[in-house]
Design an enzyme around this catalytic site. Structure first.
Site, PDB file in Angstrom:
ATOM      1  N   LEU A 168       0.845  -1.190   0.000  1.00  0.00           N
ATOM      2  CA  LEU A 168       0.000   0.000   0.000  1.00  0.00           C
ATOM      3  C   LEU A 168       0.882   1.242   0.000  1.00  0.00           C
ATOM      4  O   LEU A 168       1.643   1.471   0.948  1.00  0.00           O
ATOM      5  CB  LEU A 168      -0.938   0.010   1.201  1.00  0.00           C
ATOM      6  CG  LEU A 168      -2.228  -0.820   1.022  1.00  0.00           C
ATOM      7  CD1 LEU A 168      -1.921  -2.310   1.127  1.00  0.00           C
ATOM      8  CD2 LEU A 168      -3.273  -0.439   2.055  1.00  0.00           C
ATOM      9  N   ARG A 189       0.411  15.173   6.824  1.00  0.00           N
ATOM     10  CA  ARG A 189       1.225  15.715   7.916  1.00  0.00           C
ATOM     11  C   ARG A 189       2.686  15.911   7.542  1.00  0.00           C
ATOM     12  O   ARG A 189       3.443  16.536   8.282  1.00  0.00           O
ATOM     13  CB  ARG A 189       1.107  14.807   9.148  1.00  0.00           C
ATOM     14  CG  ARG A 189      -0.204  15.008   9.906  1.00  0.00           C
ATOM     15  CD  ARG A 189      -0.232  14.168  11.161  1.00  0.00           C
ATOM     16  NE  ARG A 189      -0.644  12.803  10.886  1.00  0.00           N
ATOM     17  CZ  ARG A 189      -0.502  11.788  11.731  1.00  0.00           C
ATOM     18  NH1 ARG A 189       0.090  11.982  12.895  1.00  0.00           N
ATOM     19  NH2 ARG A 189      -0.921  10.578  11.421  1.00  0.00           N
ATOM     20  N   LYS A 202       4.308  10.739   0.316  1.00  0.00           N
ATOM     21  CA  LYS A 202       4.878  10.320   1.596  1.00  0.00           C
ATOM     22  C   LYS A 202       5.849   9.155   1.440  1.00  0.00           C
ATOM     23  O   LYS A 202       6.937   9.146   2.043  1.00  0.00           O
ATOM     24  CB  LYS A 202       3.774   9.930   2.566  1.00  0.00           C
ATOM     25  CG  LYS A 202       4.284   9.419   3.911  1.00  0.00           C
ATOM     26  CD  LYS A 202       3.170   9.157   4.901  1.00  0.00           C
ATOM     27  CE  LYS A 202       2.365   7.935   4.536  1.00  0.00           C
ATOM     28  NZ  LYS A 202       1.455   7.546   5.634  1.00  0.00           N
ATOM     29  N   GLY A 231      -4.914   0.969  18.251  1.00  0.00           N
ATOM     30  CA  GLY A 231      -5.920  -0.046  18.546  1.00  0.00           C
ATOM     31  C   GLY A 231      -5.266  -1.278  19.154  1.00  0.00           C
ATOM     32  O   GLY A 231      -4.053  -1.488  19.027  1.00  0.00           O
ATOM     33  N   ARG A 235      33.170  11.885  -2.961  1.00  0.00           N
ATOM     34  CA  ARG A 235      31.914  11.991  -3.711  1.00  0.00           C
ATOM     35  C   ARG A 235      31.749  10.820  -4.683  1.00  0.00           C
ATOM     36  O   ARG A 235      32.670  10.021  -4.881  1.00  0.00           O
ATOM     37  CB  ARG A 235      31.869  13.344  -4.425  1.00  0.00           C
ATOM     38  CG  ARG A 235      31.785  14.523  -3.450  1.00  0.00           C
ATOM     39  CD  ARG A 235      31.993  15.855  -4.145  1.00  0.00           C
ATOM     40  NE  ARG A 235      30.983  16.105  -5.164  1.00  0.00           N
ATOM     41  CZ  ARG A 235      31.057  17.117  -6.033  1.00  0.00           C
ATOM     42  NH1 ARG A 235      32.091  17.963  -5.989  1.00  0.00           N
ATOM     43  NH2 ARG A 235      30.113  17.288  -6.934  1.00  0.00           N
ATOM     44  N   TYR A 238      41.625  19.315  -4.237  1.00  0.00           N
ATOM     45  CA  TYR A 238      40.435  18.891  -4.970  1.00  0.00           C
ATOM     46  C   TYR A 238      40.862  18.087  -6.184  1.00  0.00           C
ATOM     47  O   TYR A 238      41.602  18.575  -7.051  1.00  0.00           O
ATOM     48  CB  TYR A 238      39.598  20.091  -5.431  1.00  0.00           C
ATOM     49  CG  TYR A 238      38.481  19.673  -6.366  1.00  0.00           C
ATOM     50  CD1 TYR A 238      37.375  18.971  -5.893  1.00  0.00           C
ATOM     51  CD2 TYR A 238      38.554  19.938  -7.724  1.00  0.00           C
ATOM     52  CE1 TYR A 238      36.368  18.549  -6.749  1.00  0.00           C
ATOM     53  CE2 TYR A 238      37.552  19.536  -8.591  1.00  0.00           C
ATOM     54  CZ  TYR A 238      36.461  18.833  -8.097  1.00  0.00           C
ATOM     55  OH  TYR A 238      35.466  18.420  -8.944  1.00  0.00           O
ATOM     56  N   ASN A 274      52.274  11.081  -5.196  1.00  0.00           N
ATOM     57  CA  ASN A 274      51.978  12.021  -4.118  1.00  0.00           C
ATOM     58  C   ASN A 274      51.399  13.313  -4.700  1.00  0.00           C
ATOM     59  O   ASN A 274      51.963  13.890  -5.633  1.00  0.00           O
ATOM     60  CB  ASN A 274      53.239  12.349  -3.318  1.00  0.00           C
ATOM     61  CG  ASN A 274      52.928  13.267  -2.144  1.00  0.00           C
ATOM     62  OD1 ASN A 274      52.307  12.846  -1.174  1.00  0.00           O
ATOM     63  ND2 ASN A 274      53.347  14.516  -2.236  1.00  0.00           N
ATOM     64  N   ASN A 296      38.713  20.847 -13.759  1.00  0.00           N
ATOM     65  CA  ASN A 296      38.045  19.915 -14.668  1.00  0.00           C
ATOM     66  C   ASN A 296      36.834  20.499 -15.384  1.00  0.00           C
ATOM     67  O   ASN A 296      36.268  19.855 -16.259  1.00  0.00           O
ATOM     68  CB  ASN A 296      37.602  18.667 -13.902  1.00  0.00           C
ATOM     69  CG  ASN A 296      36.673  18.999 -12.752  1.00  0.00           C
ATOM     70  OD1 ASN A 296      36.807  20.021 -12.111  1.00  0.00           O
ATOM     71  ND2 ASN A 296      35.717  18.124 -12.483  1.00  0.00           N
TER      72      ASN A 296
END
Length: 441
Positions: A11, A18, A25, A146, A321, A354, A365, A374
Site C-alpha cells: 500500500l 502531515r 509520503k 488499537g 563523492r 580537490y 603524491n 576539470n
C-alpha cells in the site's frame, strides 16, 4: 514457500498530509532510501511471483521510482482515497488469476523490513494456509493505537477509543501486515462496509468477516518499537531513522567493524562494510558506499557513492563523492575532496586538495593545495586529468584538464599545467622573484 505461491501487495497510495510536502509520503527518505524502497527490498526476500504496488497520490512519481529500482513491480491505482480495504481491492485485476498467498504490507510501516518479521509471519501462515494470519506487534507504549486480543476465543481488533480500561492495558497491536489466500482476501474485501463517519472501507474489518465466513484466523507476534508502526510526519521519520541507525550500528560492530563513537556514525541503507574497518567520530555515509577490510576513516568525513579498498586511510575532514575509488593503502587526508576520482594503491593526497574527474596512479603524491581544473565554464564540459604512477605534484599546482602527467613526472610548487607532461619529466614555472631591500623601514 515456493516462489509461485506468494504475491506481495504494497500500500503506497497515501498523500501524507502531515508531511507538509508535495512529495508523496512513501518517497520521503529514511536512511538514504525512500521508505517504499525499504519495504520493496524486504518483499524481495520472499521471492514473490508478483509484487503489486497500490499507488494514488503522486502515482507517476511513485511508479517511476519503482520502475527504475524495482522493475518487477506491477501497479494498481487508487484514484479515490476510500480507505485501506478499498486500496487493496484495486489489485484484484492484477491478481485475478493468482491463487496463492497474498502478503499485505504498508510502504510507511518499517516493521516489515526487519529481517525476522516476514519470515515469522510466513512460518506461522504455513500452518494456516487456508486462513488469515495476522502479524501482531507487542509495543511497550501502545497509547493511541488499537488493540488486538482474544474475546470469546475469537481474535478481535478494537480501536483505542472503544477499549475498556482493562483492554487499554493490552500491549498487542495490529500493524496490518497479513498473509491470506488471494481468493479469500478479495472475497472478504467485497464484504467490507463503509458504515463509519469517514465513509471509508477499512482493512481490519476482514478479521471479523473471516470469522463469520468460517476462515481460521491466527496471529504471529513479534516485539516492536513504536516508530516501526508508521511514519506519518517528519518527526516520525526522524524517530524511525534513530531506531534504524541504532540497529545498523549494532549490526556493524557485531560483524567486526570498530565504531569509536557509534552514536555519531550514520549509515545509508546500502552501506557495505567489511570486518576490521575502523570508523571514527562524526562520519556520514551517503548511498552507494563499499568499504573493504583494514580501511580507516578518521573523524568528520562524508562519503557517498565511493569504494574504499583494503587498507585505505581517509580523513579527517575529507569528502569522497560519487564514483570515486580510494585504492589499497592509499591516503586521502584532511580537507581533501574527491569527485569521480580514482586514487591508485599507496597514492597520497594529504591536505587541502580537490581531485575531480581524475585518475591518480600508484605511489603518487599530490601536494597540498593541488586542484584539477576539470570544468569549462564556457562550454559547461568536464575533462579528465590522468596522473601516472610514482609521480609527484607540487603544492598549489593547478592541472588544467584535459591533461596527462606521465609515470614519474614532477611538477614544481605553484605550477599551472596546461599541456601533457612526459614520463620522468619535471615542469615548473619561474616567475621573477623581486626583492625590495629596506621595504619595512
Amino acid at each position: 514457500m515456493n516462489t509461485h505461491d506468494i504475491a506481495v501487495i504494497v500500500l503506497a497510495a497515501g498523500k501524507g498530509t502531515r508531511m507538509k510536502s508535495d512529495l508523496p509520503k512513501v518517497l520521503h527518505p529514511m536512511a538514504g532510501m525512500p521508505m517504499l524502497g525499504h519495504v520493496l527490498h524486504a518483499a524481495r526476500t520472499l521471492n514473490p511471483s508478483k509484487t503489486v504496488v497500490i499507488t494514488g497520490y503522486g502515482a507517476e512519481k511513485v511508479e517511476d521510482y519503482c520502475q527504475k529500482h524495482f522493475p518487477e513491480a506491477e501497479f494498481a491505482r487508487q484514484t479515490e482515497q476510500l480507505g485501506t480495504a478499498h486500496a487493496i481491492m484495486q489489485a484484484e485485476s492484477v491478481l485475478k488469476d493468482f491463487t496463492g498467498t497474498a502478503v499485505i504490507v504498508y510502504a510507511d510501516i518499517m516493521l516489515s523490513t526487519r529481517p525476522d518479521v516476514l519470515p515469522t509471519l510466513m512460518e506461522q501462515h504455513s500452518s494456516n494456509s487456508n486462513g488469515l494470519t495476522l502479524l501482531t506487534a507487542n509495543v511497550p507504549n501502545p497509547t493511541g493505537l488499537g488493540r488486538i486480543f482474544l474475546k470469546n476465543n475469537i481474535i478481535v481488533n478494537v480501536e483505542e477509543k472503544d477499549c475498556t480500561p482493562d483492554q487499554r492495558k493490552i500491549t498487542t497491536v495490529n500493524p496490518a501486515i497479513h498473509a491470506i489466500p488471494s481468493p479469500l482476501l478479495f472475497k472478504l474485501l467485497k464484504l467490507v462496509k463503509n458504515d463509519n463517519a469517514q465513509k471509508e472501507y477499512y482493512l481490519p474489518d476482514i478479521i471479523a468477516l473471516a470469522h463469520q465466513n468460517g476462515a481460521p484466523v491466527i496471529t504471529a507476534e513479534v516485539p516492536s518499537d513504536r516508530a516501526e508502526l508508521g511514519m506519518n510526519s517528519r518527526a516520525e521519520v526522524a524517530e524511525m531513522e534513530t531506531v534504524w541507525q541504532t540497529r545498523k550500528r549494532a549490526e556493524a560492530m557485531a560483524a567486526g567493524v570498530t565504531l569509536v563513537d557509534p552514536k555519531t556514525v550514520y549509515f545509508s541503507a546500502d552501506t557495505e562494510i567489511a570486518p576490521d574497518v575502523t570508523i571514527h567520530q562524526n562520519v556520514v555515509f551517503g548511498a552507494g558506499v563499499k568499504i573493504e577490510t583494514g580501511a580507516t576513516i578518521l573523524p568528520f568525513c562524508h562519503i557517498e557513492g565511493a569504494h574504499l579498498q583494503r587498507g585505505a586511510n581517509v580523513g579527517p575532514f575529507a569528502r569522497i563523492r560519487p564514483t570515486s575509488v580510494v585504492g589499497e593503502n592509499a591516503k586521502v587526508g584532511n580537507f581533501v575532496e574527491l569527485k569521480n576520482a580514482t586514487m591508485g594503491a599507496k597514492a597520497s593526497a594529504g591536505h587541502l586538495t580537490y581531485l575531480g574527474d581524475a585518475t591518480v596512479g600508484e605511489h603518487t603524491n599530490i601536494g597540498a593545495g593541488t586542484i584539477t581544473a576539470n570544468y569549462n565554464h564556457k562550454t559547461h564540459a568536464k575533462a579528465k586529468t590522468v596522473i601516472g604512477n610514482n609521480a609527484s605534484v607540487g603544492s598549489n599546482s593547478v592541472l588544467v584538464a584535459p591533461v596527462t602527467l606521465g609515470d614519474g613526472a614532477y611538477t614544481g610548487a605553484g605550477t599551472v599545467v596546461r599541456k601533457n607532461v612526459e614520463e620522468g619529466s619535471l615542469v615548473f614555472t619561474t616567475p621573477d622573484l623581486i626583492t625590495k631591500t629596506g621595504y619595512s623601514k
